[in-house]
Design a protein around this motif. Sequence first.
Motif, PDB file in Angstrom:
ATOM      1  N   ASN A  24      28.742  40.861  53.902  1.00  0.00           N
ATOM      2  CA  ASN A  24      29.201  41.913  52.995  1.00  0.00           C
ATOM      3  C   ASN A  24      30.677  41.672  52.717  1.00  0.00           C
ATOM      4  OD1 ASN A  24      29.492  44.205  51.473  1.00  0.00           O
ATOM      5  ND2 ASN A  24      29.382  45.621  53.181  1.00  0.00           N
ATOM      6  N   LEU A  29      26.141  43.721  47.159  1.00  0.00           N
ATOM      7  CA  LEU A  29      27.002  44.664  47.877  1.00  0.00           C
ATOM      8  C   LEU A  29      28.440  44.504  47.386  1.00  0.00           C
ATOM      9  CD1 LEU A  29      25.536  44.036  51.446  1.00  0.00           C
ATOM     10  CD2 LEU A  29      25.071  45.986  49.967  1.00  0.00           C
ATOM     11  N   SER A 140      23.129  46.564  54.712  1.00  0.00           N
ATOM     12  CA  SER A 140      22.754  47.227  53.473  1.00  0.00           C
ATOM     13  C   SER A 140      23.927  47.980  52.911  1.00  0.00           C
ATOM     14  CB  SER A 140      21.600  48.204  53.730  1.00  0.00           C
ATOM     15  OG  SER A 140      22.032  49.223  54.600  1.00  0.00           O
ATOM     16  N   GLY A 141      23.828  48.257  51.653  1.00  0.00           N
ATOM     17  CA  GLY A 141      24.839  49.076  51.018  1.00  0.00           C
ATOM     18  C   GLY A 141      24.537  50.520  51.328  1.00  0.00           C
ATOM     19  N   ASN A 150      32.189  52.831  52.765  1.00  0.00           N
ATOM     20  CA  ASN A 150      30.939  52.112  52.588  1.00  0.00           C
ATOM     21  C   ASN A 150      30.587  51.547  53.954  1.00  0.00           C
ATOM     22  OD1 ASN A 150      28.830  50.550  51.762  1.00  0.00           O
ATOM     23  ND2 ASN A 150      30.042  49.137  50.526  1.00  0.00           N
ATOM     24  N   GLN A 152      28.122  49.609  56.720  1.00  0.00           N
ATOM     25  CA  GLN A 152      27.034  48.681  56.967  1.00  0.00           C
ATOM     26  C   GLN A 152      27.048  48.314  58.432  1.00  0.00           C
ATOM     27  OE1 GLN A 152      29.174  47.544  54.215  1.00  0.00           O
ATOM     28  NE2 GLN A 152      27.870  48.624  52.818  1.00  0.00           N
TER      29      GLN A 152
END
Length: 179
Positions: A24, A29, A140-141, A150, A152
């Motif tokens: 990421n 993403l 994952s987003g 955000n 993850q």
Amino acid sequence: MKFISLAIFAAALGVASADLQVTNPSSDLWWVDKSINVLAWTCKESTHDTFTVLLANSDPKILVSPIAIIGIQNNFDCSKSITQDMFNQPPGTGYTVILADTINNTNVYATSQPFEIKPLGAAYPTTTTAAAADATNTTSGAAPSETGKNTQSGGSLGLKVGASAVFAAAAAVAGLVLA
């Protein structure tokens, strides 16, 4: 001679299973400008203790050369929040994160997939990458929380596969030495 060849093969296998990868950001993403974003990597599969984090863009009109956003990052952290104070680049496409040697930035350990920096106020990704289909490796987003983060998490599937390959190679070498 067979022992040396097999030892070289086993060493190469160990290195191949110890690849550092950026999970990421990615093409699925993205990051959001002037917000808290997440940088994540496969820390458990890597033999590198530290690295420099660089931000690059394929368009020289946006970014002529990669810029360091983290001078020295410990690998064992597995992820890092990237704040709005760490980089000031315009929204756009073609960005990549580069993890490189702390002394020689041209010695690149890993490069992310090209990703986009979306404008301030854009939603974070809510899709799940293919790697997240396995419950043990969920990158994952996530929609931003009220603080705009955000979040993850990285899994350990690669470590299990990598470790078994290394142990199998070591057992093969040990079998030749004892034979």
